[in-house]
Scaffold this active site. Structure first.
Site, PDB file in Angstrom:
ATOM      1  N   LYS A 104     -34.012  -2.031 -26.679  1.00 61.53           N
ATOM      2  CA  LYS A 104     -33.846  -3.043 -27.720  1.00 61.53           C
ATOM      3  C   LYS A 104     -34.344  -2.471 -29.042  1.00 61.53           C
ATOM      4  CE  LYS A 104     -35.154  -7.923 -28.494  1.00 61.53           C
ATOM      5  NZ  LYS A 104     -35.888  -9.058 -27.875  1.00 61.53           N
ATOM      6  N   SER A 147     -33.379 -13.142 -27.226  1.00 65.52           N
ATOM      7  CA  SER A 147     -32.971 -12.259 -28.301  1.00 65.52           C
ATOM      8  C   SER A 147     -32.562 -10.867 -27.804  1.00 65.52           C
ATOM      9  CB  SER A 147     -34.132 -12.116 -29.297  1.00 65.52           C
ATOM     10  OG  SER A 147     -35.265 -11.495 -28.698  1.00 65.52           O
ATOM     11  N   SER A 187     -36.689 -14.422 -24.135  1.00 64.15           N
ATOM     12  CA  SER A 187     -35.774 -13.452 -24.738  1.00 64.15           C
ATOM     13  C   SER A 187     -35.311 -12.338 -23.819  1.00 64.15           C
ATOM     14  CB  SER A 187     -36.400 -12.853 -26.002  1.00 64.15           C
ATOM     15  OG  SER A 187     -36.512 -13.818 -27.015  1.00 64.15           O
TER      16      SER A 187
END
Length: 203
Positions: A45, A120, A144
């Site tokens: 990420k 996310s 997330s």
């Protein structure tokens, strides 16, 4: 560098193939693997620091942010033989549940593009579901990792707070954030979790 139509990848690591060649030479010369993740492809990420790629947290404000070091968890993965092949899209600054950023656009679901990919860690979940990498790294404040894993049919773990170092992560809320694996199997998630965690005096 983007995955076709999915908007799940923000950047591709130009050093990945050279690292794979280096690990191959090491194995063929010694017969020894670097570790339990030898030559395993990993997407991180894009709020997790990488010394060889920019870390934007999905924001144009950080488009030129080049960390000098890897995050602790990423260093552990590389030491175990993992090859970081790129950075995954996310909700900007890891804030949100729609998977949208000013750098990467809106992440699409790998199975039904019109559906939500969650957030996310949307880019990581979609990329793993689409087999763009074997393993992925996400971060979780209030769902997330778990939400995009559920939306993409993958395995996501938010570790117990303090199990993994937060050093080198652009956190949304340091009192809650934890980084964790996103994979296609529980076994892979367990191996990855055991590799990336450990005591870090900088955390």
């Amino acid at each position: 560098p983007d995955s076709p139509g999915l908007h799940s990848v923000i950047a591709v690591n130009p050093a990945a193939l050279a690292r794979a060649d280096e690990l191959d030479r090491q194995f063929f010369k010694t017969g020894q693997m670097a570790g339990p993740m030898h030559c395993v492809t990993v997407l991180a990420k894009d709020n997790i620091d990488t010394h060889d790629m920019k870390t934007t947290a999905g924001s144009l404000a950080l488009a030129n942010n080049q960390p000098p070091d890897d995050a602790y968890i990423l260093r552990k993965i590389r030491e175990a033989g993992g090859i970081v092949i790129g950075k995954a899209n996310l909700d900007e600054f890891a804030f949100g549940f729609t998977g949208s950023s000013s750098v990467g656009g809106k992440t699409r679901n790998a199975y039904i593009p019109a559906n939500s990919a969650g957030g996310s860690s949307s880019g990581t979940g979609t990329s793993i579901a689409a087999s763009l990498a074997m393993l992925g790294l996400g971060t979780d404040t209030g769902g997330s990792i778990r939400q995009p894993a559920a939306f993409t049919g993958t395995v996501g773990i938010k570790p117990t707070y303090g199990r993994c170092s937060r050093w080198g992560i652009v956190a949304f809320a340091s009192s809650l954030d934890q980084a964790g694996p996103m994979t296609k199997s529980v076994r892979d998630a367990a191996i990855m979790l055991g590799t990336m965690c450990g005591h870090d005096p900088k955390d």
